[in-house]
Design an enzyme around this catalytic site. Structure first.
Site, PDB file in Angstrom:
ATOM      1  N   CYS A   2       0.851  -1.169   0.000  1.00  0.00           N
ATOM      2  CA  CYS A   2       0.000   0.000   0.000  1.00  0.00           C
ATOM      3  C   CYS A   2       0.900   1.237   0.000  1.00  0.00           C
ATOM      4  O   CYS A   2       1.887   1.295   0.731  1.00  0.00           O
ATOM      5  CB  CYS A   2      -0.946   0.099   1.191  1.00  0.00           C
ATOM      6  SG  CYS A   2      -2.082  -1.280   1.300  1.00  0.00           S
ATOM      7  N   ARG A  27       3.754  -0.140  -4.903  1.00  0.00           N
ATOM      8  CA  ARG A  27       3.531  -0.733  -3.576  1.00  0.00           C
ATOM      9  C   ARG A  27       2.200  -1.469  -3.491  1.00  0.00           C
ATOM     10  O   ARG A  27       1.937  -2.186  -2.509  1.00  0.00           O
ATOM     11  CB  ARG A  27       3.569   0.355  -2.501  1.00  0.00           C
ATOM     12  CG  ARG A  27       4.872   1.104  -2.441  1.00  0.00           C
ATOM     13  CD  ARG A  27       4.807   2.176  -1.386  1.00  0.00           C
ATOM     14  NE  ARG A  27       4.742   1.604  -0.057  1.00  0.00           N
ATOM     15  CZ  ARG A  27       5.784   1.330   0.709  1.00  0.00           C
ATOM     16  NH1 ARG A  27       6.987   1.593   0.262  1.00  0.00           N
ATOM     17  NH2 ARG A  27       5.631   0.812   1.892  1.00  0.00           N
ATOM     18  N   TRP A  74      -2.945  -2.623  -1.710  1.00  0.00           N
ATOM     19  CA  TRP A  74      -2.626  -4.034  -1.953  1.00  0.00           C
ATOM     20  C   TRP A  74      -3.463  -4.792  -0.932  1.00  0.00           C
ATOM     21  O   TRP A  74      -3.215  -4.707   0.269  1.00  0.00           O
ATOM     22  CB  TRP A  74      -1.136  -4.289  -1.741  1.00  0.00           C
ATOM     23  CG  TRP A  74      -0.721  -5.677  -2.072  1.00  0.00           C
ATOM     24  CD1 TRP A  74      -0.419  -6.172  -3.310  1.00  0.00           C
ATOM     25  CD2 TRP A  74      -0.534  -6.771  -1.155  1.00  0.00           C
ATOM     26  NE1 TRP A  74      -0.067  -7.495  -3.218  1.00  0.00           N
ATOM     27  CE2 TRP A  74      -0.123  -7.885  -1.919  1.00  0.00           C
ATOM     28  CE3 TRP A  74      -0.678  -6.913   0.226  1.00  0.00           C
ATOM     29  CZ2 TRP A  74       0.140  -9.127  -1.340  1.00  0.00           C
ATOM     30  CZ3 TRP A  74      -0.406  -8.157   0.793  1.00  0.00           C
ATOM     31  CH2 TRP A  74      -0.005  -9.237   0.017  1.00  0.00           C
ATOM     32  N   ASN A  98      -1.546   1.812   5.998  1.00  0.00           N
ATOM     33  CA  ASN A  98      -0.683   0.790   5.416  1.00  0.00           C
ATOM     34  C   ASN A  98      -0.268  -0.109   6.564  1.00  0.00           C
ATOM     35  O   ASN A  98       0.305   0.371   7.540  1.00  0.00           O
ATOM     36  CB  ASN A  98       0.554   1.451   4.774  1.00  0.00           C
ATOM     37  CG  ASN A  98       1.581   0.430   4.328  1.00  0.00           C
ATOM     38  OD1 ASN A  98       1.239  -0.718   4.044  1.00  0.00           O
ATOM     39  ND2 ASN A  98       2.829   0.837   4.260  1.00  0.00           N
ATOM     40  N   GLY A  99      -0.578  -1.415   6.448  1.00  0.00           N
ATOM     41  CA  GLY A  99      -0.212  -2.338   7.517  1.00  0.00           C
ATOM     42  C   GLY A  99      -1.349  -3.307   7.781  1.00  0.00           C
ATOM     43  O   GLY A  99      -2.268  -3.432   6.968  1.00  0.00           O
ATOM     44  N   GLU A 486      16.884 -17.673  -8.496  1.00  0.00           N
ATOM     45  CA  GLU A 486      16.574 -16.291  -8.847  1.00  0.00           C
ATOM     46  C   GLU A 486      15.952 -16.220 -10.241  1.00  0.00           C
ATOM     47  O   GLU A 486      14.960 -15.506 -10.457  1.00  0.00           O
ATOM     48  CB  GLU A 486      17.847 -15.440  -8.745  1.00  0.00           C
ATOM     49  CG  GLU A 486      17.695 -13.994  -9.144  1.00  0.00           C
ATOM     50  CD  GLU A 486      16.535 -13.261  -8.461  1.00  0.00           C
ATOM     51  OE1 GLU A 486      16.030 -13.731  -7.433  1.00  0.00           O
ATOM     52  OE2 GLU A 486      16.122 -12.219  -9.005  1.00  0.00           O
ATOM     53  N   LYS A 490      12.103 -14.803 -11.018  1.00  0.00           N
ATOM     54  CA  LYS A 490      11.976 -13.654 -11.926  1.00  0.00           C
ATOM     55  C   LYS A 490      10.992 -13.984 -13.029  1.00  0.00           C
ATOM     56  O   LYS A 490      10.115 -13.202 -13.353  1.00  0.00           O
ATOM     57  CB  LYS A 490      13.358 -13.332 -12.511  1.00  0.00           C
ATOM     58  CG  LYS A 490      13.620 -11.921 -12.816  1.00  0.00           C
ATOM     59  CD  LYS A 490      14.082 -11.065 -11.664  1.00  0.00           C
ATOM     60  CE  LYS A 490      13.324 -11.198 -10.394  1.00  0.00           C
ATOM     61  NZ  LYS A 490      13.922 -10.655  -9.236  1.00  0.00           N
ATOM     62  N   GLU A 493       7.204 -14.611 -11.606  1.00  0.00           N
ATOM     63  CA  GLU A 493       6.453 -13.481 -11.046  1.00  0.00           C
ATOM     64  C   GLU A 493       5.940 -12.526 -12.108  1.00  0.00           C
ATOM     65  O   GLU A 493       4.895 -11.916 -11.955  1.00  0.00           O
ATOM     66  CB  GLU A 493       7.263 -12.726  -9.978  1.00  0.00           C
ATOM     67  CG  GLU A 493       8.404 -11.894 -10.494  1.00  0.00           C
ATOM     68  CD  GLU A 493       9.155 -11.166  -9.387  1.00  0.00           C
ATOM     69  OE1 GLU A 493       8.530 -10.628  -8.473  1.00  0.00           O
ATOM     70  OE2 GLU A 493      10.398 -11.145  -9.445  1.00  0.00           O
ATOM     71  N   HIS A 509      15.807 -37.708  -8.576  1.00  0.00           N
ATOM     72  CA  HIS A 509      15.197 -38.259  -7.365  1.00  0.00           C
ATOM     73  C   HIS A 509      13.698 -38.018  -7.340  1.00  0.00           C
ATOM     74  O   HIS A 509      13.096 -38.028  -6.270  1.00  0.00           O
ATOM     75  CB  HIS A 509      15.894 -37.693  -6.125  1.00  0.00           C
ATOM     76  CG  HIS A 509      17.336 -38.068  -6.080  1.00  0.00           C
ATOM     77  ND1 HIS A 509      17.766 -39.351  -5.831  1.00  0.00           N
ATOM     78  CD2 HIS A 509      18.462 -37.343  -6.312  1.00  0.00           C
ATOM     79  CE1 HIS A 509      19.083 -39.407  -5.893  1.00  0.00           C
ATOM     80  NE2 HIS A 509      19.524 -38.189  -6.191  1.00  0.00           N
ATOM     81  N   LYS A 608       5.653  -4.220  -4.239  1.00  0.00           N
ATOM     82  CA  LYS A 608       7.108  -4.086  -4.132  1.00  0.00           C
ATOM     83  C   LYS A 608       7.612  -4.234  -2.701  1.00  0.00           C
ATOM     84  O   LYS A 608       8.613  -4.894  -2.456  1.00  0.00           O
ATOM     85  CB  LYS A 608       7.495  -2.717  -4.688  1.00  0.00           C
ATOM     86  CG  LYS A 608       8.978  -2.444  -4.689  1.00  0.00           C
ATOM     87  CD  LYS A 608       9.648  -3.192  -5.804  1.00  0.00           C
ATOM     88  CE  LYS A 608      11.142  -2.963  -5.832  1.00  0.00           C
ATOM     89  NZ  LYS A 608      11.798  -4.047  -6.597  1.00  0.00           N
TER      90      LYS A 608
HETATM   91  C1  F6R Z   1      11.248 -10.509  -6.504  1.00  0.00           C
HETATM   92  C2  F6R Z   1      11.279  -9.541  -5.417  1.00  0.00           C
HETATM   93  C3  F6R Z   1      10.931 -10.011  -4.055  1.00  0.00           C
HETATM   94  C4  F6R Z   1      11.750  -9.258  -2.995  1.00  0.00           C
HETATM   95  C5  F6R Z   1      11.269  -9.635  -1.581  1.00  0.00           C
HETATM   96  C6  F6R Z   1      12.098  -8.967  -0.517  1.00  0.00           C
HETATM   97  O1  F6R Z   1      11.662  -9.938  -7.707  1.00  0.00           O
HETATM   98  O2  F6R Z   1      11.547  -8.383  -5.609  1.00  0.00           O
HETATM   99  O3  F6R Z   1      11.072 -11.378  -3.922  1.00  0.00           O
HETATM  100  O4  F6R Z   1      13.082  -9.580  -3.150  1.00  0.00           O
HETATM  101  O5  F6R Z   1       9.941  -9.258  -1.436  1.00  0.00           O
HETATM  102  O6  F6R Z   1      12.031  -7.574  -0.623  1.00  0.00           O
HETATM  103  P1  F6R Z   1      13.121  -6.659   0.043  1.00  0.00           P
HETATM  104  O7  F6R Z   1      14.398  -6.892  -0.688  1.00  0.00           O
HETATM  105  O8  F6R Z   1      12.604  -5.265  -0.144  1.00  0.00           O
HETATM  106  O9  F6R Z   1      13.214  -7.067   1.473  1.00  0.00           O
END
Ligand code: F6R
Length: 613
Positions: A2, A27, A74, A98-99, A486, A490, A493, A509, A608
């Site tokens: 949010c 956000r 969000w 927010n929270g 990773e 990527k 998502e 396995h 984010k």
């Molecule tokens: C994926 C991504 C998330 C963040 C995770 C942690 O592309 O961005 O998996 O890495 O939410 O976020 P931070 O780094 O802000 O703690």
């Protein structure tokens, strides 16, 4: 999660709020709304389901106000509906939140018994009801009393109908930053929304109340004592948070990696003389990280979430190789509830782009409470994780707006390399000459990434192939396994294609039964010490018909029939291969998402900054 913003001043508040929400949209983006004073005691609320652009379109032409609050959501409590969108009002009170309020059910029962009827399913509306129930004309008292009753995390911006042009704010857990400029006072969940008005801002501390008026911001403790906020200055400008000609933030941020890495690495290098020879070595003293932090360590624990945790997986390999100290990597949301065994000989490293991720912050607090040494790798200056750690190494990636993390990830990797090299040198596990050699190799990754960025065509072609896939595997060993994790997150998502990362040797396995000619496999084979084993694993999937995309080195001898695409990363020592390979994986994910016609920067259901558990 949010995005929230409040403004009071000389500009049209509706414009300031909606522009700010557009910056904060990463956000959360399922619904958005604003509430503004349109007459001394009249508050008008406008909210829509959908993105900020829809909110902007629904604001009537000529709508003006000098004070208001805005929110981009969000969803947590309650679905994506207009009623659940913020702001929420009850009696005198209109607020954005927010929270998560954890005790909202018991509060709801208590407040509905007094005749207040909620119109939404949100915990935030219950907070508005609570504050209204406690308000008798003294906003500070009502907020103080509410804070004593609320459990969970929150950042609130609150309007009281009988206090025009004034916004009250309080936070616990969730972030709030504020500035005063010539147009008035602004508060938001992230600096990016303030940047166009000021480069100087302060972070509102937990359990402080900020009162914004057009002429200035007053901060007090909960007990009512005046506080002089500590202003900081951002080093990047407004263009860092814009697309600058790229189609998407993600594309722009992928291209910013050479700069992000240079900014993270270069200031941490210094000349050192040893036996009359001069060496360039990592030096973390200007960051306040003493060599003694690494002395007498029995154990290192790296804890983080998502991509940041994947950077930690690479950190583990580096530390164990160079320091010979046992390292574990824990998902922060698991670590915090596992009753971990910690002591003063344990170093807990938390990693976070935003510095606000709720689980990572909780893991850090737990580590500190149990006497462990703490070090954080954080991108956002002044964020909660940075402020609460004993030591911080900032990545200087600049603002990362796309939900999918790219430049923050490679900057986190570079931070791990710097720490590992410095610690190994300090603990005499590396000579000055060897440490200087590794450091010089780390610098070459910057030009290697430039080379990868110039080789985009192949990743677009691979993307064209992957758009048809329903499932996909990433396989690798050691560093390439950490990178597979990773690559997989990527891709999934932002492309919504199911994918899994597998340690290549583990496939047989059980998971090999899923490999068919329908399944693309992205095989990472950049590490010479496990190359032969890795090629055997590629043969195993190829024999089951898999479409293979091989990411390897020029030197690797691999039969042509084993792959459909082969990418050779720029020539480098194996230890540094993850940087170039990561950028290839980011580009593959980017093109696949774009070619599928998806929202690259704001994938569905995600946000984010994850400030809830
Ligand atoms: C994926 C991504 C998330 C963040 C995770 C942690 O592309 O961005 O998996 O890495 O939410 O976020 P931070 O780094 O802000 O703690």
């Amino acid at each position: 999660m949010c995005g929230i913003i409040g403004f009071t001043g000389s500009k049209n508040a509706a414009e300031v709020l909606v522009d700010g929400l557009a910056e904060l949209e990463y956000r959360g983006y399922d619904s958005a709304g604003i509430a503004c004073f349109t007459a001394p005691s009249a508050i008008t609320t406008i909210k829509t389901v959908g993105k900020v652009s829809q909110l902007r379109a629904s604001i009537p032409f000529g709508f003006t106000a000098s004070c208001g609050i805005g929110h981009t959501r969000w969803a947590t409590h309650g679905g994506v509906t207009q009623a659940n969108a913020h702001p929420h009002s009850c009696g005198h009170v209109t607020l954005i939140h927010n929270g998560i309020i954890e005790n909202y059910l018991s509060l709801r029962d208590e407040l509905t018994a007094t005749g207040r009827i909620p119109v939404s399913q949100t915990d935030s509306e219950i907070a508005a009801m609570l504050i209204d129930s406690l308000y008798t004309g003294d906003a500070y008292q009502a907020i103080r009393d509410a804070a004593a009753r609320l459990e969970g995390a929150y950042a609130f911006c609150i309007l009281f109908a009988d206090q025009p042009d004034t916004i009250y704010c309080i936070r616990k857990g969730s972030p709030l930053v504020a500035c005063h400029s010539e147009i008035g006072s602004v508060i938001a969940s992230d600096m990016v929304a303030l940047l166009r008005y000021s480069k100087d801002y302060f972070v509102l501390s937990e359990d402080q109340i900020a009162c914004l008026k057009p002429e200035g911001i007053t901060v007090t403790t909960l007990a009512g004592e005046a506080v002089c906020p500590e202003y900081q200055t951002v080093t990047w400008d407004v263009s860092s948070a814009q697309k600058n000609g790229f189609k998407h933030y993600m594309e722009k941020e992928i291209h910013e990696q050479p700069d992000a890495l240079s900014r993270t690495i270069m200031p941490r290098l210094s000349k050192h003389t040893d036996n009359d020879c001069c060496y360039t070595l990592p030096d973390l003293s200007a960051d306040g990280i003493p060599d003694s932090l690494f002395e007498n360590l029995h154990r290192i624990i790296i804890t983080a979430c998502g991509t940041a945790m994947h950077a930690g997986m690479m950190g583990k390999i580096l530390f164990e190789r160079l320091l010979r100290i046992p390292v574990t990597v824990d998902i922060a949301s698991e670590f915090r509830y596992q009753n971990p065994i910690l002591d003063e000989n344990t170093l807990v490293i938390t990693v976070s782009q935003s510095g606000e991720t709720a689980d990572t912050l909780a893991a850090l607090r737990l580590a500190r409470a149990q006497g462990a040494r703490t070090l954080s790798i954080v991108n956002v200056k002044g964020s909660s994780i940075a402020r609460e750690s004993d030591h911080v190494l900032y990545t200087h990636a600049g603002p990362e707006i796309a939900v999918a993390s790219t430049k923050a990830y490679t900057a986190q990797l570079s931070a791990f390399y710097l720490i590992a090299f410095r610690a190994a040198y300090a603990l005499k596990k590396l000579s000055a000459a060897d440490c200087a050699h590794l450091t010089s190799q780390l610098l070459t990754v910057v030009s290697d990434i430039h080379t990868v960025l110039a080789d985009k065509a192949v990743t677009e072609e691979i993307g064209r192939h992957l758009i048809k896939a329903d499932d996909l595997f990433f396989i690798g060993r050691s560093m390439d396994y950490a990178l597979s994790c990773e690559g997989s997150i990527k891709l999934k998502e932002i492309s919504y294609i199911h994918s899994e990362a597998y340690a290549a040797g583990e496939l047989k396995h059980g998971t090999l039964s899923l490999i068919t000619s329908e399944i693309p496999v992205i095989a990472l084979a950049t590490q010479q010490d496990v190359l032969a084993k890795m090629i055997s694993n590629v043969k195993e999937v190829r024999a089951r018909g898999a479409f293979v995309i091989l990411i390897t080195t020029e030197a690797a001898v691999v039969e042509e029939g084993l792959y459909d695409y082969r990418i050779n990363i720029p020539v480098c020592e194996d230890l540094f291969a993850p940087f170039s390979a990561a950028v290839y994986l980011q580009l593959i994910a980017y093109h696949t998402s774009y070619l599928r016609g998806l929202d690259v920067d704001q994938p569905r259901h995600l946000a984010k900054s994850v400030t809830v558990e």
